[in-house]
Design a protein around this motif. Structure first.
Motif, PDB file in Angstrom:
ATOM      1  N   ILE A  19      37.850  -9.881 -18.092  1.00 45.28           N
ATOM      2  CA  ILE A  19      36.608 -10.570 -18.281  1.00 45.28           C
ATOM      3  C   ILE A  19      35.721  -9.629 -19.358  1.00 45.28           C
ATOM      4  CG2 ILE A  19      34.545 -10.827 -17.302  1.00 45.28           C
ATOM      5  CD1 ILE A  19      36.053 -11.423 -14.654  1.00 45.28           C
ATOM      6  N   VAL A  20      36.001  -8.302 -19.458  1.00 50.28           N
ATOM      7  CA  VAL A  20      35.363  -7.535 -20.400  1.00 50.28           C
ATOM      8  C   VAL A  20      35.912  -7.587 -21.679  1.00 50.28           C
ATOM      9  CG1 VAL A  20      35.003  -5.082 -21.104  1.00 50.28           C
ATOM     10  CG2 VAL A  20      34.631  -5.673 -18.630  1.00 50.28           C
ATOM     11  N   ARG A  21      37.265  -7.905 -21.890  1.00 51.82           N
ATOM     12  CA  ARG A  21      37.730  -8.095 -23.089  1.00 51.82           C
ATOM     13  C   ARG A  21      37.524  -9.590 -23.625  1.00 51.82           C
ATOM     14  NH1 ARG A  21      43.835  -6.925 -21.400  1.00 51.82           N
ATOM     15  NH2 ARG A  21      44.159  -8.583 -23.195  1.00 51.82           N
ATOM     16  N   LEU A  22      37.347 -10.400 -22.863  1.00 52.12           N
ATOM     17  CA  LEU A  22      36.705 -11.895 -22.954  1.00 52.12           C
ATOM     18  C   LEU A  22      35.523 -11.827 -23.540  1.00 52.12           C
ATOM     19  CD1 LEU A  22      38.624 -13.922 -20.432  1.00 52.12           C
ATOM     20  CD2 LEU A  22      39.316 -13.936 -22.997  1.00 52.12           C
ATOM     21  N   TYR A  23      34.693 -10.990 -23.048  1.00 47.27           N
ATOM     22  CA  TYR A  23      33.225 -11.000 -23.413  1.00 47.27           C
ATOM     23  C   TYR A  23      33.090 -10.347 -24.673  1.00 47.27           C
ATOM     24  CZ  TYR A  23      28.222 -10.275 -23.186  1.00 47.27           C
ATOM     25  OH  TYR A  23      26.712 -10.020 -23.382  1.00 47.27           O
ATOM     26  N   SER A  24      34.025  -9.325 -25.055  1.00 51.56           N
ATOM     27  CA  SER A  24      33.919  -8.875 -26.309  1.00 51.56           C
ATOM     28  C   SER A  24      34.580  -9.564 -27.304  1.00 51.56           C
ATOM     29  CB  SER A  24      35.031  -7.496 -26.252  1.00 51.56           C
ATOM     30  OG  SER A  24      35.192  -7.080 -27.385  1.00 51.56           O
ATOM     31  N   ARG A  25      35.501 -10.432 -27.102  1.00 49.67           N
ATOM     32  CA  ARG A  25      36.025 -11.570 -27.978  1.00 49.67           C
ATOM     33  C   ARG A  25      34.839 -12.551 -28.258  1.00 49.67           C
ATOM     34  NH1 ARG A  25      38.583 -12.926 -32.427  1.00 49.67           N
ATOM     35  NH2 ARG A  25      39.611 -15.012 -32.023  1.00 49.67           N
ATOM     36  N   PHE A  26      34.116 -13.058 -27.102  1.00 50.41           N
ATOM     37  CA  PHE A  26      33.018 -13.991 -27.228  1.00 50.41           C
ATOM     38  C   PHE A  26      31.773 -13.340 -28.085  1.00 50.41           C
ATOM     39  CE2 PHE A  26      28.950 -15.478 -25.728  1.00 50.41           C
ATOM     40  CZ  PHE A  26      29.010 -16.551 -25.707  1.00 50.41           C
ATOM     41  N   LEU A  27      31.618 -12.329 -28.025  1.00 56.57           N
ATOM     42  CA  LEU A  27      30.658 -11.535 -28.933  1.00 56.57           C
ATOM     43  C   LEU A  27      31.061 -11.578 -30.360  1.00 56.57           C
ATOM     44  CD1 LEU A  27      29.351  -8.417 -26.826  1.00 56.57           C
ATOM     45  CD2 LEU A  27      28.093 -10.722 -27.109  1.00 56.57           C
ATOM     46  N   SER A  28      32.294 -11.285 -30.409  1.00 59.37           N
ATOM     47  CA  SER A  28      32.896 -11.302 -31.977  1.00 59.37           C
ATOM     48  C   SER A  28      32.824 -12.653 -32.327  1.00 59.37           C
ATOM     49  CB  SER A  28      34.201 -10.532 -32.080  1.00 59.37           C
ATOM     50  OG  SER A  28      35.228 -11.520 -31.458  1.00 59.37           O
ATOM     51  N   LEU A  29      32.813 -13.664 -31.863  1.00 62.08           N
ATOM     52  CA  LEU A  29      33.136 -15.028 -32.308  1.00 62.08           C
ATOM     53  C   LEU A  29      31.527 -15.544 -32.452  1.00 62.08           C
ATOM     54  CD1 LEU A  29      35.774 -16.691 -30.003  1.00 62.08           C
ATOM     55  CD2 LEU A  29      35.715 -16.041 -32.264  1.00 62.08           C
ATOM     56  N   ASP A  30      30.583 -14.945 -31.604  1.00 62.73           N
ATOM     57  CA  ASP A  30      28.981 -15.361 -31.920  1.00 62.73           C
ATOM     58  C   ASP A  30      28.363 -14.581 -32.910  1.00 62.73           C
ATOM     59  OD1 ASP A  30      26.511 -16.180 -31.475  1.00 62.73           O
ATOM     60  OD2 ASP A  30      26.191 -14.929 -29.494  1.00 62.73           O
ATOM     61  N   LYS A  31      29.024 -14.783 -34.101  1.00 64.56           N
ATOM     62  CA  LYS A  31      28.518 -14.010 -35.244  1.00 64.56           C
ATOM     63  C   LYS A  31      26.964 -14.073 -35.399  1.00 64.56           C
ATOM     64  CE  LYS A  31      32.992 -13.980 -37.480  1.00 64.56           C
ATOM     65  NZ  LYS A  31      33.509 -13.108 -36.648  1.00 64.56           N
ATOM     66  N   LYS A  32      26.407 -15.115 -35.121  1.00 64.70           N
ATOM     67  CA  LYS A  32      24.872 -15.126 -35.472  1.00 64.70           C
ATOM     68  C   LYS A  32      24.249 -14.456 -34.142  1.00 64.70           C
ATOM     69  CE  LYS A  32      25.229 -19.274 -38.031  1.00 64.70           C
ATOM     70  NZ  LYS A  32      25.082 -20.794 -37.907  1.00 64.70           N
ATOM     71  N   GLY A  33      24.859 -14.249 -33.228  1.00 65.92           N
ATOM     72  CA  GLY A  33      24.164 -13.364 -31.747  1.00 65.92           C
ATOM     73  C   GLY A  33      23.141 -14.408 -31.088  1.00 65.92           C
TER      74      GLY A  33
END
Length: 179
Positions: free
Chosen positions: A28-42
């Protein structure tokens, strides 16, 4: 870095996600990190464009259909009216790609849910049927004739499930790198 992204997720939220998806805490933590990296506009959500910018999806001939199935699946769960996925929706959809759950009967990665995801990729006009034209895009006519049990020129979800019983769909729709 792993600690900073885990601080943004509350423990109770992680526990709920673990219970819903069968992902473990580290996943889950790794997926959250991936999610944040995909959400380039924050913005706190992912759009279709965010997914289409993923190199593996951009070069995949089915990339657009896979992305569409993500948003269709979220919409069918009543979760997504605006074509945006928050982290919780993102994880729930990715749970479909885990190996089939042998523990929970109502898990998101059940055989039926994997088949529903695949079905939605082929149902281009979203009418809950796969027409010959839709299916031809990916598979040949012989497969359509075998799957269309009632010979009405379209394949229902039940017919699709029966046809897929002959394949190893569970294996093809599983992500092993998270384990």
């Amino acid at each position: 870095m792993g600690n900073s992204s885990s601080l943004m997720l509350r423990d109770e939220e992680i526990d709920e996600i673990m219970n819903e998806t069968e992902f473990n805490r580290n996943q889950i933590v790794r997926l959250y990190s991936r999610f944040l990296s995909l959400d380039k506009k924050g913005q706190g959500y992912l759009s279709r464009d965010d997914f289409l910018n993923v190199p593996e999806l951009a070069v995949n001939p089915l990339g657009d259909r896979i992305v569409d199935a993500f948003f269709t699946l979220a919409s069918s769960n009543g979760d997504n009216e605006e074509q945006q996925l928050n982290f919780r929706q993102f994880v729930r959809i990715l749970a479909h790609f885990q190996p089939i759950s042998r523990v929970k009967k109502n898990a998101l990665n059940s055989r039926k849910d994997k088949l529903l995801f695949a079905f939605k990729m082929y149902d281009l006009n979203k009418n809950d049927y796969i027409t010959r034209e839709e299916f031809k895009v990916i598979l040949n006519n012989r497969t359509i004739e075998e799957a269309d049990a009632d010979r009405d020129g379209k394949i229902s979800f039940e017919e699709f499930c029966r046809a897929m019983e002959k394949t190893d769909i569970e294996e093809k729709m599983s992500i092993r790198f998270l384990n």
